[in-house]
Motif scaffolding. Structure first.
Motif, PDB file in Angstrom:
ATOM      1  N   LEU A 105       1.143  -6.545  -0.925  1.00  0.00           N
ATOM      2  CA  LEU A 105       1.608  -7.395  -0.179  1.00  0.00           C
ATOM      3  C   LEU A 105      -0.426  -7.310   1.292  1.00  0.00           C
ATOM      4  O   LEU A 105       0.487  -7.531   2.458  1.00  0.00           O
ATOM      5  CB  LEU A 105       2.627  -6.197   0.831  1.00  0.00           C
ATOM      6  CG  LEU A 105       3.776  -6.598   0.028  1.00  0.00           C
ATOM      7  CD1 LEU A 105       4.042  -5.395   0.413  1.00  0.00           C
ATOM      8  CD2 LEU A 105       4.183  -7.432   0.153  1.00  0.00           C
ATOM      9  N   GLY A 106      -1.040  -7.267   0.805  1.00  0.00           N
ATOM     10  CA  GLY A 106      -2.054  -8.055   1.328  1.00  0.00           C
ATOM     11  C   GLY A 106      -2.739  -6.256   1.885  1.00  0.00           C
ATOM     12  O   GLY A 106      -3.710  -6.568   2.727  1.00  0.00           O
ATOM     13  N   VAL A 107      -2.498  -5.511   2.046  1.00  0.00           N
ATOM     14  CA  VAL A 107      -3.060  -4.441   2.433  1.00  0.00           C
ATOM     15  C   VAL A 107      -4.839  -3.852   2.122  1.00  0.00           C
ATOM     16  O   VAL A 107      -4.466  -4.003   0.412  1.00  0.00           O
ATOM     17  CB  VAL A 107      -2.003  -2.768   2.283  1.00  0.00           C
ATOM     18  CG1 VAL A 107      -3.497  -1.745   3.298  1.00  0.00           C
ATOM     19  CG2 VAL A 107      -1.100  -3.999   3.416  1.00  0.00           C
ATOM     20  N   GLU A 108      -6.175  -3.399   2.489  1.00  0.00           N
ATOM     21  CA  GLU A 108      -6.670  -3.146   1.920  1.00  0.00           C
ATOM     22  C   GLU A 108      -6.793  -1.822   3.083  1.00  0.00           C
ATOM     23  O   GLU A 108      -7.122  -1.356   3.817  1.00  0.00           O
ATOM     24  CB  GLU A 108      -7.716  -3.915   2.631  1.00  0.00           C
ATOM     25  CG  GLU A 108      -9.294  -3.274   1.641  1.00  0.00           C
ATOM     26  CD  GLU A 108     -10.665  -4.627   1.153  1.00  0.00           C
ATOM     27  OE1 GLU A 108     -10.267  -5.384   1.486  1.00  0.00           O
ATOM     28  OE2 GLU A 108     -11.464  -3.572   1.484  1.00  0.00           O
ATOM     29  N   TRP A 109      -6.407  -0.521   1.394  1.00  0.00           N
ATOM     30  CA  TRP A 109      -6.530   0.613   1.853  1.00  0.00           C
ATOM     31  C   TRP A 109      -7.938   1.441   2.372  1.00  0.00           C
ATOM     32  O   TRP A 109      -8.897   0.926   1.925  1.00  0.00           O
ATOM     33  CB  TRP A 109      -5.970   1.212   0.754  1.00  0.00           C
ATOM     34  CG  TRP A 109      -4.720   1.389   0.572  1.00  0.00           C
ATOM     35  CD1 TRP A 109      -3.548   1.025  -0.882  1.00  0.00           C
ATOM     36  CD2 TRP A 109      -3.122   2.552   1.515  1.00  0.00           C
ATOM     37  NE1 TRP A 109      -2.618   1.089  -0.169  1.00  0.00           N
ATOM     38  CE2 TRP A 109      -1.978   2.208   0.640  1.00  0.00           C
ATOM     39  CE3 TRP A 109      -3.343   3.018   2.371  1.00  0.00           C
ATOM     40  CZ2 TRP A 109      -1.056   2.054   0.964  1.00  0.00           C
ATOM     41  CZ3 TRP A 109      -2.473   3.717   2.696  1.00  0.00           C
ATOM     42  CH2 TRP A 109      -1.219   3.092   2.384  1.00  0.00           C
ATOM     43  N   PRO A 110      -7.808   2.326   3.175  1.00  0.00           N
ATOM     44  CA  PRO A 110      -8.857   2.971   3.793  1.00  0.00           C
ATOM     45  C   PRO A 110      -9.555   3.239   2.756  1.00  0.00           C
ATOM     46  O   PRO A 110      -8.860   4.138   2.167  1.00  0.00           O
ATOM     47  CB  PRO A 110      -8.888   3.601   5.547  1.00  0.00           C
ATOM     48  CG  PRO A 110      -7.577   2.155   5.545  1.00  0.00           C
ATOM     49  CD  PRO A 110      -7.175   2.799   4.780  1.00  0.00           C
ATOM     50  N   LEU A 154       8.454   3.547  -6.708  1.00  0.00           N
ATOM     51  CA  LEU A 154       9.157   4.342  -5.249  1.00  0.00           C
ATOM     52  C   LEU A 154      11.062   4.876  -6.198  1.00  0.00           C
ATOM     53  O   LEU A 154      11.405   5.483  -5.338  1.00  0.00           O
ATOM     54  CB  LEU A 154       8.918   2.746  -4.356  1.00  0.00           C
ATOM     55  CG  LEU A 154       7.837   2.890  -3.504  1.00  0.00           C
ATOM     56  CD1 LEU A 154       7.674   1.738  -2.325  1.00  0.00           C
ATOM     57  CD2 LEU A 154       7.732   4.211  -2.916  1.00  0.00           C
ATOM     58  N   ALA A 169       7.329  -1.831  -6.863  1.00  0.00           N
ATOM     59  CA  ALA A 169       8.770  -0.749  -5.719  1.00  0.00           C
ATOM     60  C   ALA A 169       9.609   0.052  -7.228  1.00  0.00           C
ATOM     61  O   ALA A 169      10.547   1.177  -7.038  1.00  0.00           O
ATOM     62  CB  ALA A 169       9.232  -2.420  -5.673  1.00  0.00           C
ATOM     63  N   ALA A 220       2.212  -1.276  -3.543  1.00  0.00           N
ATOM     64  CA  ALA A 220       3.153  -1.758  -3.190  1.00  0.00           C
ATOM     65  C   ALA A 220       2.579  -2.358  -1.897  1.00  0.00           C
ATOM     66  O   ALA A 220       2.514  -3.884  -1.459  1.00  0.00           O
ATOM     67  CB  ALA A 220       4.020  -1.530  -2.681  1.00  0.00           C
ATOM     68  N   ALA A 221       1.378  -1.560  -0.928  1.00  0.00           N
ATOM     69  CA  ALA A 221       0.835  -2.402  -0.077  1.00  0.00           C
ATOM     70  C   ALA A 221       0.117  -3.326  -0.561  1.00  0.00           C
ATOM     71  O   ALA A 221      -0.483  -4.013  -0.196  1.00  0.00           O
ATOM     72  CB  ALA A 221       0.601  -0.753   0.687  1.00  0.00           C
ATOM     73  N   VAL A 249       3.385   3.533  -3.242  1.00  0.00           N
ATOM     74  CA  VAL A 249       3.204   2.945  -2.016  1.00  0.00           C
ATOM     75  C   VAL A 249       2.041   2.259  -1.924  1.00  0.00           C
ATOM     76  O   VAL A 249       1.849   1.472  -1.626  1.00  0.00           O
ATOM     77  CB  VAL A 249       3.879   4.827  -0.588  1.00  0.00           C
ATOM     78  CG1 VAL A 249       2.572   4.004   0.700  1.00  0.00           C
ATOM     79  CG2 VAL A 249       4.790   4.693  -0.092  1.00  0.00           C
ATOM     80  N   VAL A 305       3.529  -5.310  -6.095  1.00  0.00           N
ATOM     81  CA  VAL A 305       4.727  -4.936  -5.455  1.00  0.00           C
ATOM     82  C   VAL A 305       5.849  -4.291  -6.154  1.00  0.00           C
ATOM     83  O   VAL A 305       6.396  -3.167  -6.074  1.00  0.00           O
ATOM     84  CB  VAL A 305       5.482  -6.223  -4.822  1.00  0.00           C
ATOM     85  CG1 VAL A 305       6.331  -5.736  -3.831  1.00  0.00           C
ATOM     86  CG2 VAL A 305       4.321  -7.082  -3.756  1.00  0.00           C
ATOM     87  N   TYR A 363      -4.551  10.269   0.784  1.00  0.00           N
ATOM     88  CA  TYR A 363      -4.381  11.567   2.002  1.00  0.00           C
ATOM     89  C   TYR A 363      -2.954  10.561   1.960  1.00  0.00           C
ATOM     90  O   TYR A 363      -1.955  11.459   2.539  1.00  0.00           O
ATOM     91  CB  TYR A 363      -4.546  11.055   2.868  1.00  0.00           C
ATOM     92  CG  TYR A 363      -5.414   9.300   3.323  1.00  0.00           C
ATOM     93  CD1 TYR A 363      -6.919   8.899   2.741  1.00  0.00           C
ATOM     94  CD2 TYR A 363      -4.450   8.489   3.349  1.00  0.00           C
ATOM     95  CE1 TYR A 363      -7.082   7.427   2.735  1.00  0.00           C
ATOM     96  CE2 TYR A 363      -4.807   7.119   3.296  1.00  0.00           C
ATOM     97  CZ  TYR A 363      -6.529   6.391   3.130  1.00  0.00           C
ATOM     98  OH  TYR A 363      -6.552   5.563   3.688  1.00  0.00           O
ATOM     99  N   ILE A 364      -2.135   9.312   0.957  1.00  0.00           N
ATOM    100  CA  ILE A 364      -1.394   9.262   1.077  1.00  0.00           C
ATOM    101  C   ILE A 364      -0.643  10.600   0.560  1.00  0.00           C
ATOM    102  O   ILE A 364       0.358  11.017   0.928  1.00  0.00           O
ATOM    103  CB  ILE A 364      -1.108   8.129   0.058  1.00  0.00           C
ATOM    104  CG1 ILE A 364      -1.797   6.969   1.329  1.00  0.00           C
ATOM    105  CG2 ILE A 364       0.613   8.342  -0.245  1.00  0.00           C
ATOM    106  CD1 ILE A 364      -1.899   5.564  -0.171  1.00  0.00           C
TER     107      ILE A 364
END
Lengths: 248, 64
Positions: free
Chosen positions: A208-213, A77, A74, A204-205, A201, A70, A221-222
């Protein structure tokens, strides 16, 4: 994929920041004395090296991986969005293009007004200007490279990218200052903005617990979304542009 | 001091503020949805949208 993008991001970010530092050192060296400009630049490089040696291990050893992602996100970003904002304004014609050669000329003109000390005496004004220029650009390089390198597997491409940039900028400095005017800085800085925002992005994601496809391929794709959005902003702002372009 | 602030935070307060708000919203969403809730699968796109909205906000003064 992450390796290549990290390498490109680190190389471009380091190269462009160092180009700005080079413009200041050349301006001091050619207007006043090259020896004093190099002493000031070497002092700043030493401070930057100490900062890099302290910051990297401190981040990696003291902060656990999720909060670290994170923090890295940050930081990326902060830099990426600022570069992207400026890049969008420049490409939309609402801000002067980024131009290290112009900065070199302006710095040189300003320095011509400051009197040189007698031969044999140190030129503190020249040293301080070179030191400050290299230090400020160097700190930005360290923060970006440390952030890119802190991810597992990120150290090698970030260091290789930074190394490639150092060699390229020194080569430009040794050959002559003329090529500075031929580098498409505005477009390169815009690309760095897209790359750093993408990584910001992504990290940070993840923190924060995100698992990107599609895992690391998500970077593609981001980046495509960030690129597409910024192009729409450029087109939209270009339509709102006043007849006279706004200066920097 | 001004140079250091500009170096870290940039030329506008909008972007640092937008990043802080985006991350705060993302943190709350992560905590509320649980470790394998909707945030786990789709949260990245929400964060991306928030960040791009912040960028659009920072560009608004240029439209005036």
């Amino acid at each position: 994929m992450a390796f290549v993008l990290t390498l490109i991001g680190a190389a471009l970010a380091c190269g462009l920041e160092m180009l700005e530092a080079l413009a200041i050192v050349l301006a001091v060296g050619l207007t006043r004395r090259m020896r004093d400009a190099l002493i000031g630049a070497a002092g700043a490089a030493l401070v930057c090296a100490l900062l890099a040696l302290a910051l990297g291990p401190l981040l990696l050893s003291r902060v656990s991986i999720e909060p670290l992602r994170v923090v890295i996100g940050a930081a990326l970003l902060l830099f990426g969005l600022e570069w992207l904002r400026k890049g969008i304004l420049r490409l939309a014609g609402m801000r002067s293009p980024s131009d290290s050669f112009k900065e070199f000329v302006e710095e040189r003109e300003a320095l011509e007004e400051v009197q040189l000390p007698a031969p044999g005496e140190p030129d503190w004004a020249g040293r301080v200007i070179a030191f400050k220029g290299v230090l400020l650009e160097g700190i930005e390089v360290i923060l970006i490279v440390t952030a890119l390198a802190a991810r597992p597997g990120g150290l090698a491409p970030a260091l290789v990218g930074g190394g490639v940039a150092i060699v390229a900028v020194i080569a430009i400095g040794v050959v002559a200052h003329a090529p500075l005017s031929r580098i498409p800085e505005t477009h390169l800085k815009y690309v760095v903005g897209v790359v750093l925002t993408t990584f910001g992005v992504f990290f940070a994601a993840e923190g924060l617990g995100v698992e990107w496809p599609l895992s690391d391929a998500a970077l593609l794709y981001i980046a495509a979304v960030v690129l597409g959005f910024s192009q729409l902003e450029i087109a939209s702002l270009a339509r709102h542009r006043p007849r006279e372009a706004v200066g920097a | 001091m001004r140079a250091a602030r500009k170096l870290i935070l940039g030329e506008t307060w909008t972007l640092p503020a937008a990043i802080a708000v985006s991350l705060a919203i993302a943190g709350v969403a992560d905590a509320v949805s649980g470790s394998h809730g909707w945030w786990h699968d789709a949260g990245g796109f929400v964060l991306l949208a928030l960040v791009l909205a912040g960028l659009a906000l920072a560009l608004r003064p240029a439209r005036r």
